[in-house]
Design a protein around this motif. Sequence first.
Motif, short mmCIF file in Angstrom:
data_model
loop_
_atom_site.label_atom_id
_atom_site.label_comp_id
_atom_site.label_asym_id
_atom_site.label_seq_id
_atom_site.Cartn_x
_atom_site.Cartn_y
_atom_site.Cartn_z
N ILE A 329 29.02 66.30 -56.06
CA ILE A 329 28.19 66.84 -57.14
C ILE A 329 26.92 66.01 -57.29
CG2 ILE A 329 28.08 67.25 -59.63
CD1 ILE A 329 31.06 67.84 -59.57
N ILE A 330 27.05 64.69 -57.24
CA ILE A 330 25.88 63.82 -57.38
C ILE A 330 24.89 64.06 -56.25
CG2 ILE A 330 25.09 61.42 -57.34
CD1 ILE A 330 27.63 60.65 -58.82
N LEU A 331 25.39 64.21 -55.01
CA LEU A 331 24.51 64.47 -53.87
C LEU A 331 23.78 65.81 -54.02
CD1 LEU A 331 26.68 63.27 -50.85
CD2 LEU A 331 24.58 62.21 -51.72
N ILE A 332 24.51 66.83 -54.45
CA ILE A 332 23.90 68.15 -54.60
C ILE A 332 22.86 68.16 -55.72
CG2 ILE A 332 24.36 70.56 -55.24
CD1 ILE A 332 27.10 70.20 -53.85
N VAL A 333 23.20 67.57 -56.86
CA VAL A 333 22.27 67.53 -57.98
C VAL A 333 21.02 66.72 -57.61
CG1 VAL A 333 21.94 66.64 -60.33
CG2 VAL A 333 24.03 67.87 -59.75
N SER A 334 21.21 65.62 -56.91
CA SER A 334 20.07 64.79 -56.50
C SER A 334 19.18 65.54 -55.50
CB SER A 334 20.56 63.48 -55.89
OG SER A 334 21.31 62.74 -56.83
N ALA A 335 19.81 66.27 -54.58
CA ALA A 335 19.05 67.07 -53.62
C ALA A 335 18.30 68.20 -54.34
CB ALA A 335 19.96 67.65 -52.56
N GLY A 336 18.92 68.75 -55.38
CA GLY A 336 18.22 69.76 -56.19
C GLY A 336 16.99 69.18 -56.85
N GLY A 337 17.09 67.93 -57.32
CA GLY A 337 15.93 67.26 -57.88
C GLY A 337 14.84 67.05 -56.85
N GLY A 338 15.24 66.70 -55.60
CA GLY A 338 14.27 66.53 -54.54
C GLY A 338 13.55 67.82 -54.20
N PHE A 339 14.29 68.93 -54.11
CA PHE A 339 13.69 70.23 -53.83
C PHE A 339 12.71 70.62 -54.93
CE2 PHE A 339 14.04 74.97 -54.21
CZ PHE A 339 13.34 75.27 -53.06
N LYS A 340 13.10 70.39 -56.18
CA LYS A 340 12.22 70.68 -57.32
C LYS A 340 10.90 69.91 -57.19
CE LYS A 340 12.65 68.07 -60.73
NZ LYS A 340 13.28 67.29 -61.82
N GLN A 341 10.97 68.63 -56.81
CA GLN A 341 9.77 67.81 -56.72
C GLN A 341 8.85 68.26 -55.60
OE1 GLN A 341 9.14 65.54 -59.11
NE2 GLN A 341 7.08 65.46 -58.25
N VAL A 342 9.44 68.71 -54.49
CA VAL A 342 8.62 69.24 -53.39
C VAL A 342 7.80 70.43 -53.89
CG1 VAL A 342 8.70 70.42 -51.17
CG2 VAL A 342 10.12 68.41 -51.56
N LEU A 343 8.42 71.31 -54.67
CA LEU A 343 7.70 72.44 -55.24
C LEU A 343 6.60 71.97 -56.19
CD1 LEU A 343 10.65 74.90 -56.01
CD2 LEU A 343 8.80 75.28 -54.38
N ILE A 344 6.93 71.02 -57.05
CA ILE A 344 5.95 70.54 -58.01
C ILE A 344 4.74 69.94 -57.30
CG2 ILE A 344 5.53 68.75 -59.77
CD1 ILE A 344 8.44 69.16 -60.67
N ASP A 345 4.98 69.16 -56.24
CA ASP A 345 3.89 68.46 -55.56
C ASP A 345 3.01 69.38 -54.72
OD1 ASP A 345 4.70 66.13 -56.70
OD2 ASP A 345 5.73 65.33 -54.93
N THR A 346 3.44 70.62 -54.50
CA THR A 346 2.54 71.57 -53.83
C THR A 346 1.45 72.07 -54.79
OG1 THR A 346 3.86 73.53 -54.40
CG2 THR A 346 4.39 72.40 -52.33
N GLY A 347 1.68 71.91 -56.11
CA GLY A 347 0.71 72.39 -57.09
C GLY A 347 0.93 73.82 -57.54
N ILE A 348 2.08 74.39 -57.23
CA ILE A 348 2.33 75.78 -57.62
C ILE A 348 2.35 75.93 -59.13
CG2 ILE A 348 4.85 75.55 -57.52
CD1 ILE A 348 4.90 78.44 -56.48
N GLY A 349 2.79 74.91 -59.85
CA GLY A 349 2.78 74.97 -61.31
C GLY A 349 1.38 75.12 -61.86
N THR A 350 0.41 74.44 -61.24
CA THR A 350 -0.99 74.53 -61.66
C THR A 350 -1.53 75.94 -61.44
OG1 THR A 350 -1.28 72.22 -61.02
CG2 THR A 350 -3.27 73.52 -61.36
N VAL A 351 -1.20 76.51 -60.29
CA VAL A 351 -1.66 77.88 -59.97
C VAL A 351 -1.13 78.88 -61.01
CG1 VAL A 351 -1.47 79.77 -58.29
CG2 VAL A 351 -1.89 77.43 -57.50
N LEU A 352 0.15 78.79 -61.33
CA LEU A 352 0.74 79.72 -62.29
C LEU A 352 0.17 79.49 -63.69
CD1 LEU A 352 4.46 79.64 -61.09
CD2 LEU A 352 2.78 81.45 -60.73
N ALA A 353 -0.07 78.24 -64.05
CA ALA A 353 -0.63 77.94 -65.37
C ALA A 353 -2.04 78.52 -65.50
CB ALA A 353 -0.66 76.43 -65.60
#
Length: 466
Positions: A329-353
Amino acid sequence: MTLSALVPTGLAAAGTDLVDPVAPGWQLMLAALAGIAVIVVLIMVLKLHPFLALILGSFTVGLVAWENVNDVLTSFTTTFGSTAASVGLLIALGAMFAKLLADSGGADQIVDTIVGHASPRMLPWAMALIGAIIGLPMFFEIGVVLLMPVIYLVARRARLSLVVVGIPALAGLSAMHGLVPPHPGPLLAIDNLGADLGTTLGLGVLVAIPTVIIAGPLFGRLAGTWVQVEAPTTFDADDRSTGRRPNFVVTLCSVLLPVALMVGKALVDILIDDPDNGLQKVWDILGNPPIALLLAVVVGIFTLGGGARFTRDQVKASLESSLPPIAGIILIVSAGGGFKQVLIDTGIGTVLADWATERNISVILMAWVLAVLIRLATGSATIATITASGLMASLMAGQSSAEVSLVVLAVGSGSVFFSHVNDAGFWLVKEFFGLTVPQTLKSWSLMETVLSVSGLVFTLLLSIVV
């Protein structure tokens, strides 16, 4: 009051600055959709472990967005590590406490009391209330781990689907996460928008109560008709029974100890608001989530283990047996956090905002839409709250205290919309509840959506009368 004291390590570092897009908006949207599609296909069709699927999905996002592979790897590994250090630590400590609670008979004591005083029809309502109380000062992950042994036992004893019992508790946790201060999420929005804490607290409670009722007991009973699962054995008590149990009051106080410490810290931060004050320094330590849970484990050794007359070897064996089941569970949750950060660092949140702010709609609806879009794209309720409230700040000048507070609630409601594969919380619920990805989408994800939409509706209704 400084927000850095209220936000767990790793979240405060996200900051409020928007990330510059690394590619055109259409390409970033395609990258996000491709990454999510790869994860879903690998897990559902090819039956690959979610940990590997999340890693491959992260690289898919980077490749489609034409981002440097080393940058993608840095984004993923850095946040994987910080998630394991923060959320993973909380999960491990919570699992140790939960196993001790189960092995000592403390969980049975709580469940016997709850089942003995509530009919099967009322149990989901009782679990929603418990979830709301536990969730007020805690981040979602902590509340889930603390509640799971109780949820499992209640479902078994009452012979109800795990979803019928668990969804109301999750609704209570999630509603507090998005709507009611002193939870750190709403406090972030309050600080960004300059809202009044007392007003937001009062209006937040008014919105949260009907929202939890709809998304919790009512939706949980409906979801239980199409997702029927038995309680997993993750926290089942081992054969260490001594024929004794800690009494109900001692057990309940042990469970609520970390809740009380975190609430105490939040109240001291609000009432004293002086970083140099000795009392506030003490509570900043005691109310820090890892410290609060560590103290709960230490105290539980004496109150729960002592109440069951455990020997030192029995306590040691109980604590040791808690960790292997939650390693994945810890590995999966941590990997989910990593995937989330990859999305954030592309700037997609800025585009949608930027897209949302160009639309001419009411400020309450705009705040909700902004938070929803960023939540869907990044998987982070905190990033959605920070970004949406920051963008709305300039529109709040001259507005009344109540109107600003309603925008805070709209942002909070939007920030919990439709949790899916880019949200670490999605994987936490999936693994603890023993669900498949489709079952998690049909229960947990839909519950989050019902909660989000209900929160918006009740916020809009309040805007008519305040």
